[in-house]
Design a protein around this motif. Structure first.
Motif, PDB file in Angstrom:
ATOM      1  N   TYR A 186     -75.005 -16.874 -61.593  1.00  0.00           N
ATOM      2  CA  TYR A 186     -74.220 -16.340 -62.738  1.00  0.00           C
ATOM      3  C   TYR A 186     -74.579 -17.224 -63.965  1.00  0.00           C
ATOM      4  O   TYR A 186     -74.716 -18.452 -63.824  1.00  0.00           O
ATOM      5  N   ALA A 187     -75.131 -16.479 -65.021  1.00  0.00           N
ATOM      6  CA  ALA A 187     -76.060 -17.297 -66.287  1.00  0.00           C
ATOM      7  C   ALA A 187     -74.872 -17.165 -67.169  1.00  0.00           C
ATOM      8  O   ALA A 187     -74.011 -16.313 -67.491  1.00  0.00           O
ATOM      9  N   VAL A 188     -74.629 -18.477 -67.485  1.00  0.00           N
ATOM     10  CA  VAL A 188     -73.746 -19.038 -68.599  1.00  0.00           C
ATOM     11  C   VAL A 188     -74.265 -18.788 -69.905  1.00  0.00           C
ATOM     12  O   VAL A 188     -75.399 -19.483 -70.245  1.00  0.00           O
ATOM     13  N   VAL A 189     -73.754 -17.743 -70.786  1.00  0.00           N
ATOM     14  CA  VAL A 189     -74.292 -17.399 -72.217  1.00  0.00           C
ATOM     15  C   VAL A 189     -74.137 -18.386 -73.023  1.00  0.00           C
ATOM     16  O   VAL A 189     -73.214 -19.113 -73.212  1.00  0.00           O
ATOM     17  N   PRO A 190     -74.766 -18.390 -74.064  1.00  0.00           N
ATOM     18  CA  PRO A 190     -74.731 -19.125 -75.191  1.00  0.00           C
ATOM     19  C   PRO A 190     -73.463 -18.739 -76.057  1.00  0.00           C
ATOM     20  O   PRO A 190     -73.016 -17.546 -75.989  1.00  0.00           O
ATOM     21  N   THR A 191     -72.628 -19.698 -76.631  1.00  0.00           N
ATOM     22  CA  THR A 191     -71.641 -19.347 -77.412  1.00  0.00           C
ATOM     23  C   THR A 191     -72.087 -18.568 -78.879  1.00  0.00           C
ATOM     24  O   THR A 191     -73.164 -18.942 -79.465  1.00  0.00           O
ATOM     25  N   THR A 192     -71.387 -17.506 -79.259  1.00  0.00           N
ATOM     26  CA  THR A 192     -71.347 -16.880 -80.459  1.00  0.00           C
ATOM     27  C   THR A 192     -70.454 -16.918 -81.473  1.00  0.00           C
ATOM     28  O   THR A 192     -70.685 -16.775 -82.505  1.00  0.00           O
ATOM     29  N   ASN A 193     -69.503 -17.866 -81.049  1.00  0.00           N
ATOM     30  CA  ASN A 193     -68.348 -17.924 -82.235  1.00  0.00           C
ATOM     31  C   ASN A 193     -68.118 -19.354 -82.276  1.00  0.00           C
ATOM     32  O   ASN A 193     -68.282 -20.475 -81.590  1.00  0.00           O
ATOM     33  N   GLU A 194     -68.000 -19.949 -83.562  1.00  0.00           N
ATOM     34  CA  GLU A 194     -67.602 -21.203 -83.959  1.00  0.00           C
ATOM     35  C   GLU A 194     -66.333 -21.446 -83.363  1.00  0.00           C
ATOM     36  O   GLU A 194     -65.364 -20.575 -83.491  1.00  0.00           O
ATOM     37  N   LEU A 195     -66.090 -22.905 -83.096  1.00  0.00           N
ATOM     38  CA  LEU A 195     -64.930 -23.439 -82.648  1.00  0.00           C
ATOM     39  C   LEU A 195     -64.014 -23.940 -83.820  1.00  0.00           C
ATOM     40  O   LEU A 195     -64.055 -24.994 -84.141  1.00  0.00           O
ATOM     41  N   GLU A 196     -63.292 -22.941 -84.436  1.00  0.00           N
ATOM     42  CA  GLU A 196     -62.538 -23.358 -85.537  1.00  0.00           C
ATOM     43  C   GLU A 196     -61.161 -24.083 -85.220  1.00  0.00           C
ATOM     44  O   GLU A 196     -60.968 -25.036 -85.989  1.00  0.00           O
ATOM     45  N   HIS A 197     -60.683 -23.967 -84.370  1.00  0.00           N
ATOM     46  CA  HIS A 197     -59.343 -24.534 -83.828  1.00  0.00           C
ATOM     47  C   HIS A 197     -59.569 -25.020 -82.347  1.00  0.00           C
ATOM     48  O   HIS A 197     -59.913 -24.310 -81.397  1.00  0.00           O
ATOM     49  N   PHE A 198     -59.217 -26.445 -82.246  1.00  0.00           N
ATOM     50  CA  PHE A 198     -59.240 -26.913 -80.917  1.00  0.00           C
ATOM     51  C   PHE A 198     -58.272 -28.274 -81.217  1.00  0.00           C
ATOM     52  O   PHE A 198     -58.703 -29.411 -81.377  1.00  0.00           O
ATOM     53  N   TYR A 199     -57.063 -27.956 -80.989  1.00  0.00           N
ATOM     54  CA  TYR A 199     -55.987 -29.222 -81.478  1.00  0.00           C
ATOM     55  C   TYR A 199     -54.695 -28.847 -80.766  1.00  0.00           C
ATOM     56  O   TYR A 199     -54.564 -27.417 -80.513  1.00  0.00           O
ATOM     57  N   ARG A 200     -54.190 -29.918 -80.820  1.00  0.00           N
ATOM     58  CA  ARG A 200     -52.575 -29.859 -80.089  1.00  0.00           C
ATOM     59  C   ARG A 200     -51.764 -29.668 -81.089  1.00  0.00           C
ATOM     60  O   ARG A 200     -51.659 -29.952 -82.335  1.00  0.00           O
ATOM     61  N   ILE A 201     -50.739 -28.738 -80.984  1.00  0.00           N
ATOM     62  CA  ILE A 201     -49.681 -28.147 -82.007  1.00  0.00           C
ATOM     63  C   ILE A 201     -48.829 -29.520 -82.261  1.00  0.00           C
ATOM     64  O   ILE A 201     -48.624 -29.703 -83.410  1.00  0.00           O
ATOM     65  N   THR A 202     -48.109 -29.915 -81.280  1.00  0.00           N
ATOM     66  CA  THR A 202     -47.429 -31.077 -81.485  1.00  0.00           C
ATOM     67  C   THR A 202     -47.664 -32.524 -80.789  1.00  0.00           C
ATOM     68  O   THR A 202     -48.816 -32.211 -80.058  1.00  0.00           O
ATOM     69  N   LEU A 203     -47.299 -33.547 -81.279  1.00  0.00           N
ATOM     70  CA  LEU A 203     -47.795 -34.753 -81.048  1.00  0.00           C
ATOM     71  C   LEU A 203     -46.895 -35.584 -80.098  1.00  0.00           C
ATOM     72  O   LEU A 203     -45.653 -35.750 -80.495  1.00  0.00           O
ATOM     73  N   GLU A 204     -47.561 -36.249 -79.331  1.00  0.00           N
ATOM     74  CA  GLU A 204     -46.785 -37.222 -78.594  1.00  0.00           C
ATOM     75  C   GLU A 204     -46.752 -38.625 -79.513  1.00  0.00           C
ATOM     76  O   GLU A 204     -47.355 -38.748 -80.366  1.00  0.00           O
ATOM     77  N   PRO A 205     -45.407 -39.475 -79.332  1.00  0.00           N
ATOM     78  CA  PRO A 205     -45.521 -40.746 -80.167  1.00  0.00           C
ATOM     79  C   PRO A 205     -46.709 -41.618 -79.909  1.00  0.00           C
ATOM     80  O   PRO A 205     -47.197 -41.986 -81.244  1.00  0.00           O
TER      81      PRO A 205
END
Length: 406
Positions: free
Chosen positions: A234-253
């Motif tokens: 299986y060939a892993v294709v290159p990414t075509t979209n930018e990673l605009e969001h990569f974060y957690r919604i709530t925060l631990e203390p």
């Protein structure tokens, strides 16, 4: 790199942690090859210590791969950060991640029935048995781009009619094998995500679905993952979209504390908002109109201790009040009838309260009212505006302040 000692497997299972064994990982990686050109981005939403996805990144070419992960346990997340590019310490259901941003989805989700108080219970969409594996599949699937590769590791008994149908509707070139270590009764499923209209013929899809269900019910046993991959990788294709969001919604203390230390809050701008008392304000460019004076009074800008050139000291406090101006108009029609119209117009009148603090003044210690009344402007000499100081006792005029005094 070994992922788990077999004698510790059951202890991990008691803690809800099911890492992939070393042999299964090595054989699974043989089924993957890097794309010919372009940078790849791979993702593990239940990364554990991050070893599996890190090994996948090395197998595909570490310099050409961005490896990202999410891990719920804090200690395992901290360990994963030492191996991967970006790691979120979070529950996958509490994250915001851009859709179709990854060329490889390595999914070894938590196992077990979905309880009502789980954070993602409300996000589950299905009519079959409510399982954690199916919930994480639903949440992770949109993150994989079309043409991306799925490596799904789950217990074989999870493959009910519903999950089998989802896999056949979303993926092509599906292959299923039993894990090398039978401790957790796992199967490894490979597939390539495609659009619904690009699926194979319905008959072939039905055959794959029937086989998955047969393995899920135990009617058929999946063959063990081969030591040498016999098919086209299986060939892993290159990414075509930018990673605009990569974060957690709530925060631990702990995370909240770390963000405070990183952002520093408003402390870098402390001198911008505070410590301005000693700075002499600049005079206005031109004389204030009544409207500007009223705004300055209402905002409290005209307040504090004021000392004139002649040595007079007043403690001022500005204020405004609303008054009405009455105007009467008489009109006469053709028949000689006279009508009267009374018009009431609101106006804001600025008022300054003053505490006389000049020791030589006869009004020392008295509270005065400085009023810019209409009559005061009417009797002004030339362009000079006079402010009348009126005592609170009898409202009589006691002093006139000329502009050159202040």
């Amino acid at each position: 790199m070994a992922l788990m000692f077999p004698r510790l497997a059951r202890n991990f299972a008691r803690n809800g942690y099911y890492p992939t064994d070393e042999i299964t990982l090595e054989r699974s990686l043989q089924a993957l090859i890097p794309s010919t050109t372009g940078r790849m981005r791979i993702f593990d939403p239940c990364a554990g210590e991050g070893v599996a996805i890190a090994e996948a990144a090395h197998a595909l070419g570490r310099d050409q791969v961005d490896a990202l992960a999410v891990e719920y346990d804090q200690q395992r997340a901290e360990h994963a950060r030492t191996l991967l590019d970006r790691v979120l310490h979070s529950d996958l259901m509490d994250t915001m991640i851009s859709r179709q941003s990854f060329g490889l989805l390595w999914l070894n989700p938590p196992y077990g029935d979905l309880v009502a108080d789980h954070s993602g219970a409300s996000q589950y969409q299905g009519n079959g048995r409510r399982r954690l594996e199916k919930l994480f599949y639903q949440r992770s699937l949109p993150l994989l781009q079309y043409g991306g590769v799925l490596v799904l590791i789950v217990p074989h008994y999870v493959l009910d009619d519903e999950l089998s149908g989802w896999l056949c509707n979303h993926f092509t070139d599906l292959r299923i094998y039993a894990a090398a270590d039978p401790t957790f009764k796992q199967v490894v499923i490979f597939g390539v995500r495609v659009r619904r209209q690009d699926l194979a013929r319905p008959r072939e899809v039905t055959q794959v679905r029937d086989r998955l269900q047969a393995i899920g019910t135990g009617q058929e046993v999946a063959e063990e993952l081969p030591a040498t991959w016999p098919w086209e990788p299986y060939a892993v294709v290159p990414t075509t979209n930018e990673l605009e969001h990569f974060y957690r919604i709530t925060l631990e203390p702990e995370q909240f504390s770390a963000e405070i230390q990183r952002l520093k809050g408003l402390w870098p701008d402390f001198t911008l908002h505070f410590g301005q008392a000693g700075i002499q304000p600049r005079p206005p460019v031109k004389e204030l109109s009544r409207w500007h004076l009223a705004l300055a009074l209402a905002a409290g800008a005209i307040a504090g201790v004021v000392t004139s050139r002649s040595g007079r000291v007043l403690v001022l406090k500005g204020d405004t009040y609303k008054d009405k101006v009455r105007k009467t108009e008489f009109t006469e029609d053709e028949d000689g009838n006279v009508s009267e119209v009374r018009i009431l117009t609101d106006r804001f009148v600025p008022i300054i309260r003053a505490w006389e603090m000049t020791s030589s003044s006869p009004n020392f210690g008295r509270v005065l009212t400085i009023s810019s009344s209409t009559s005061a402007y009417d009797i002004s000499a030339g362009d000079e505006t006079r402010l009348w100081i009126i005592t609170e006792a009898d409202r009589s005029v006691t002093t006139v302040l000329l502009p050159e005094d202040y």
